[in-house]
Design an enzyme around this catalytic site. Structure first.
Site, PDB file in Angstrom:
ATOM      1  N   TRP A   1       0.833  -1.212   0.000  1.00  0.00           N
ATOM      2  CA  TRP A   1       0.000   0.000   0.000  1.00  0.00           C
ATOM      3  C   TRP A   1       0.863   1.255   0.000  1.00  0.00           C
ATOM      4  CZ3 TRP A   1      -4.357  -1.186  -1.914  1.00  0.00           C
ATOM      5  CH2 TRP A   1      -4.996  -2.386  -1.580  1.00  0.00           C
TER       6      TRP A   1
ATOM      7  N   ASP B   1      -1.563   6.694   6.284  1.00  0.00           N
ATOM      8  CA  ASP B   1      -2.620   5.771   5.869  1.00  0.00           C
ATOM      9  C   ASP B   1      -2.850   4.812   7.036  1.00  0.00           C
ATOM     10  OD1 ASP B   1      -4.184   3.758   4.823  1.00  0.00           O
ATOM     11  OD2 ASP B   1      -2.829   3.260   3.159  1.00  0.00           O
TER      12      ASP B   1
ATOM     13  N   LYS C   1     -12.160  -1.676   6.945  1.00  0.00           N
ATOM     14  CA  LYS C   1     -11.360  -2.563   7.787  1.00  0.00           C
ATOM     15  C   LYS C   1     -11.629  -2.406   9.280  1.00  0.00           C
ATOM     16  CE  LYS C   1      -8.258  -3.351   4.124  1.00  0.00           C
ATOM     17  NZ  LYS C   1      -7.557  -2.489   3.196  1.00  0.00           N
TER      18      LYS C   1
HETATM   19  C1  LIG Z   1      -6.974  -1.946   2.148  1.00  0.00           C
HETATM   20  C2  LIG Z   1      -5.972  -0.907   2.217  1.00  0.00           C
HETATM   21  C3  LIG Z   1      -5.925   0.150   1.288  1.00  0.00           C
HETATM   22  C4  LIG Z   1      -6.849   0.229   0.096  1.00  0.00           C
HETATM   23  O1  LIG Z   1      -8.073   0.678   0.482  1.00  0.00           O
HETATM   24  P1  LIG Z   1      -9.225   1.017  -0.581  1.00  0.00           P
HETATM   25  O2  LIG Z   1     -10.223   1.688   0.299  1.00  0.00           O
HETATM   26  O3  LIG Z   1      -9.680  -0.276  -1.156  1.00  0.00           O
HETATM   27  O4  LIG Z   1      -8.670   1.924  -1.613  1.00  0.00           O
HETATM   28  C5  LIG Z   1      -4.980   1.135   1.466  1.00  0.00           C
HETATM   29  N1  LIG Z   1      -4.117   1.097   2.496  1.00  0.00           N
HETATM   30  C6  LIG Z   1      -4.126   0.099   3.397  1.00  0.00           C
HETATM   31  C7  LIG Z   1      -3.149   0.122   4.523  1.00  0.00           C
HETATM   32  C8  LIG Z   1      -5.052  -0.924   3.286  1.00  0.00           C
HETATM   33  O5  LIG Z   1      -5.062  -1.921   4.184  1.00  0.00           O
END
Ligand SMILES: *Cc1c(COP(=O)(O)O)cnc(C)c1O
Length: 358
Positions: free
Chosen positions: A101, A172, A196
């Site tokens: 990511w 993030d 998540k």
């Molecule tokens: C799942 C994930 C993403 C991607 O998320 P989307 O909402 O599908 O774009 C980005 N960063 C991390 C750390 C993730 O676990």
């Protein structure tokens, strides 16, 4: 109903009460005779939903609307990979690469401007993240911002601390937001896809420090990609993801009721239960270095294919789903987001000792 133990990496398990309340609201939202799927996003009931959700996001982070703004946006965390540089990258940005990511975020940022890689986890196969000391030894001053990923969902590594970063910090937190006690005030921009730890897929939570917003320099941004437009419109620049925000609110209320402290203790218990079983096992091997292990995503491999087949069979019999590893890492990944009960983890641990003793 068959109890399924959902170790999926996302979209994730949510509390039963959230599923029940959300289902009720789909049929009849607050006895209004309307489904939450059809209410206007401009109606009072929805404005109340989004305001409460926004306040709760800040409250659960120990922040207030005096200093920070919380937004509900579209496009997932992935859009933030582009939007953060689009708004804040003028001269150069520093990136800490700790996995897939992070790398995607770097790819997008490079399309906008100059990117300096401050740390590259590729050299250690992303088995670890820099610790406090290593982070502090990086040269982090003079950037428009430094970007990092708190929890690496695919490799199963997680920052325990963030050290001192001498530039504004963008993070993030998609896969570990609200899972443990953090000092969220350290960050200038935080983003997380809801699916998540916040709610169902659809919305993305973005928290921005107000003084950081003032740093957005150019005025010719596409409106939909301009944070200021979303802030002015209070997340209603266009039609928001009404249902995802509503269900997220239900989960945020659940989080507040339990308290992040209790959630954090539960998550630590679940993680140590499973890691202990992995370390004890003759057949399972943890992927991440011990010091960088994630409490959210536990990655491991089983080398012996006969044992692996027995493990798979047993998991299937016990209705355990979602533990297949990401295609880039292989093996297994057990994701244990906030709502996953410890009983599910105990069941997995029992299966591990079963195959060990077979
Ligand atoms: C799942 C994930 C993403 C991607 O998320 P989307 O909402 O599908 O774009 C980005 N960063 C991390 C750390 C993730 O676990």
């Amino acid at each position: 109903m068959i109890k399924t133990h959902n170790f999926g990496a996302g979209p994730c398990i949510l509390p039963d009460t959230v599923f029940e309340e959300a289902a009720e609201a789909v049929k009849d939202f607050n006895h209004s005779g309307l489904s939450v799927l059809e209410i206007s996003h401009r109606s009072n009931p929805f404005v109340e939903i989004i305001e409460e959700a926004r306040d709760l996001v800040l409250k659960l982070m120990g922040l207030t609307s005096k200093t920070h703004t919380a937004l509900f946006m579209h496009g997932g965390a992935s859009l933030q990979f582009a939007m953060a540089p689009y708004n804040f990258l003028n001269n150069s940005a520093g990136y800490i690469n700790t996995g897939v990511w992070s790398k995607k975020a770097i790819t997008e940022a490079k399309k906008v401007g100059s990117v300096r890689l401050l740390y590259d986890g590729e050299s250690v196969d992303y088995k670890s993240v820099p610790d406090h000391q290593e982070l502090n030894s990086l040269q982090t001053s003079g950037y428009d911002y430094v970007h990092l990923t708190s929890n690496n969902t695919i490799y199963g590594t997680q920052f325990k601390e963030f050290g001192t970063i001498d530039s504004p910090t963008i993070i993030d937190m998609s896969s570990d937001i609200f899972s443990t006690i953090r000092d969220y005030s350290k960050f200038d921009l935080i983003y997380a896809g809801a699916q998540k730890n916040i709610g169902p897929a659809g919305t993305t939570v973005v928290i921005i420090k107000k003084e950081f917003i003032e740093g957005i320099k150019t005025n010719d941004r596409f409106s939909m990609l301009d944070y200021r437009k979303h802030i002015e419109a209070e997340s209603m620049f266009n039609t928001p993801t009404v249902f995802s925000i509503y269900a997220s609110l239900l989960n945020l209320r659940w989080l507040e009721n339990r308290s992040i402290r209790v959630i954090s203790e539960d998550n630590s218990k679940k993680a140590s239960l499973l890691y202990q079983a992995i370390d004890k096992s003759a057949h399972l091997k943890g992927y991440a270095e011990k010091t960088s292990r994630s409490e959210m995503n536990v990655t491991f491999t089983i080398e012996n294919s006969t044992i692996a087949a027995a493990f798979d069979k047993k998991c299937k019999e016990e209705n355990i789903v979602g533990i297949k590893g990401h295609r880039l890492v292989g093996g297994y990944r057990a994701s244990m987001y906030n709502a996953l009960p410890i009983q599910s983890v105990q069941l997995l641990v029992d299966i591990i000792s079963h195959i060990d003793n077979a």
